[in-house]
Design a protein around this motif. Structure first.
Motif, PDB file in Angstrom:
ATOM      1  N   VAL A 197      -7.554   2.042  -8.065  1.00 20.54           N
ATOM      2  CA  VAL A 197      -7.379   1.635  -9.469  1.00 20.54           C
ATOM      3  C   VAL A 197      -5.987   1.037  -9.658  1.00 20.54           C
ATOM      4  O   VAL A 197      -5.837  -0.004 -10.305  1.00 20.54           O
ATOM      5  N   LYS A 198      -4.977   1.663  -9.068  1.00 19.64           N
ATOM      6  CA  LYS A 198      -3.606   1.186  -9.211  1.00 19.64           C
ATOM      7  C   LYS A 198      -3.457  -0.211  -8.592  1.00 19.64           C
ATOM      8  O   LYS A 198      -2.678  -1.023  -9.087  1.00 19.64           O
ATOM      9  N   LEU A 199      -4.234  -0.498  -7.557  1.00 21.26           N
ATOM     10  CA  LEU A 199      -4.213  -1.817  -6.924  1.00 21.26           C
ATOM     11  C   LEU A 199      -5.108  -2.813  -7.655  1.00 21.26           C
ATOM     12  O   LEU A 199      -5.205  -3.973  -7.269  1.00 21.26           O
ATOM     13  N   GLY A 200      -5.809  -2.343  -8.691  1.00 20.22           N
ATOM     14  CA  GLY A 200      -6.670  -3.217  -9.473  1.00 20.22           C
ATOM     15  C   GLY A 200      -8.003  -3.516  -8.805  1.00 20.22           C
ATOM     16  O   GLY A 200      -8.604  -4.556  -9.061  1.00 20.22           O
ATOM     17  N   LEU A 217       0.837  -1.197   0.000  1.00 16.82           N
ATOM     18  CA  LEU A 217       0.000   0.000   0.000  1.00 16.82           C
ATOM     19  C   LEU A 217       0.877   1.255   0.000  1.00 16.82           C
ATOM     20  O   LEU A 217       0.615   2.192  -0.752  1.00 16.82           O
ATOM     21  N   GLN A 218       1.913   1.273   0.822  1.00 17.17           N
ATOM     22  CA  GLN A 218       2.801   2.443   0.883  1.00 17.17           C
ATOM     23  C   GLN A 218       3.489   2.678  -0.457  1.00 17.17           C
ATOM     24  O   GLN A 218       3.566   3.807  -0.931  1.00 17.17           O
ATOM     25  N   ASN A 233       3.837   5.781  -5.513  1.00 10.13           N
ATOM     26  CA  ASN A 233       3.816   5.829  -6.979  1.00 10.13           C
ATOM     27  C   ASN A 233       2.704   6.730  -7.500  1.00 10.13           C
ATOM     28  O   ASN A 233       2.914   7.520  -8.420  1.00 10.13           O
ATOM     29  N   VAL A 234       1.517   6.610  -6.919  1.00  7.01           N
ATOM     30  CA  VAL A 234       0.391   7.451  -7.347  1.00  7.01           C
ATOM     31  C   VAL A 234       0.697   8.923  -7.081  1.00  7.01           C
ATOM     32  O   VAL A 234       0.445   9.782  -7.927  1.00  7.01           O
ATOM     33  N   PHE A 245       2.100  15.124  -6.603  1.00  8.06           N
ATOM     34  CA  PHE A 245       1.916  15.596  -5.231  1.00  8.06           C
ATOM     35  C   PHE A 245       3.233  15.541  -4.476  1.00  8.06           C
ATOM     36  O   PHE A 245       4.040  14.634  -4.670  1.00  8.06           O
ATOM     37  N   THR A 246       3.443  16.521  -3.619  1.00  8.83           N
ATOM     38  CA  THR A 246       4.655  16.534  -2.808  1.00  8.83           C
ATOM     39  C   THR A 246       4.429  15.898  -1.443  1.00  8.83           C
ATOM     40  O   THR A 246       5.379  15.454  -0.814  1.00  8.83           O
ATOM     41  N   HIS A 247       3.191  15.877  -0.985  1.00  7.93           N
ATOM     42  CA  HIS A 247       2.857  15.290   0.313  1.00  7.93           C
ATOM     43  C   HIS A 247       1.518  14.568   0.208  1.00  7.93           C
ATOM     44  O   HIS A 247       0.615  15.031  -0.480  1.00  7.93           O
TER      45      HIS A 247
END
Length: 191
Positions: A181-184, A139-140, A145-146, A152-154
């Protein structure tokens, strides 16, 4: 009038001080001109974790382990209570040597129960860490990556119920759907 007195008293220092002020202003302007713009994003890790099938599987396995450990502990406690009641009811009928032996048995059972409780807690903590650490790490990594992809900086976790980290955010900075979405995962059921 005050300016003239200062000029007369400190003529060479005045120009030096004025030069330093100008230099500092130019340096500060250049530094802020090149500084990256801060962009904040908000993510609710609880929402995402609740949607991950791996969390549900890990939770079920941990619940099963907890139930097994609790059943074994209860069995030991029941045996101890039975032995204790038996000793209390026959205390007057037993010879001193047998009474001391039964009391030593009870002490040994009590020690065994305490050792089992500690070992059970250690085992549960170990299994919990083994199960959840890879999920948290994934998850981290996904959040990182997202955030990079979206510029985004933070990223702030907004689900801390005890001490809310975030009091206000723009709707456009919430990246829960992008992480899902990135995790499917299905985002149609996002809250």
């Amino acid at each position: 009038m005050l300016i003239n007195q200062v000029r007369e008293k400190y003529p060479k220092y005045l120009w030096w001080i004025a030069g330093m002020i100008v230099l500092l202003n130019i340096t500060a302007w250049k530094l802020t001109d090149n500084a990256p713009q801060t962009r904040l994003a908000v993510v609710d890790t609880s929402l995402i974790l609740n949607k991950l099938p791996e969390v549900n599987q890990a939770s079920q396995a941990l619940d099963t382990l907890k139930a097994q450990l609790a059943a074994q502990l209860q069995s030991k406690l029941d045996a101890y209570s039975l032995k204790q009641e038996e000793l209390a009811s026959n205390k007057d009928k037993l010879a001193d040597l047998i009474l001391k032996d039964k009391q030593a048995e009870l002490q040994q059972m009590q020690k065994s129960i305490q050792e089992f409780q500690k070992a059970a807690n250690d085992e549960f903590s170990k299994k919990e860490s083994e199960s959840l650490t890879p999920i948290w790490n994934n998850l981290q990594l996904t959040i990182n990556n997202v955030a990079k992809e979206m510029g985004f900086t933070h990223v702030i976790n907004s689900n801390n119920q005890q001490n809310p980290i975030l009091l206000y955010s723009l709707e456009s900075t919430v990246i829960n759907d992008a992480v899902l979405v990135k995790l499917g995962l299905d985002i149609s059921q996002s809250e």
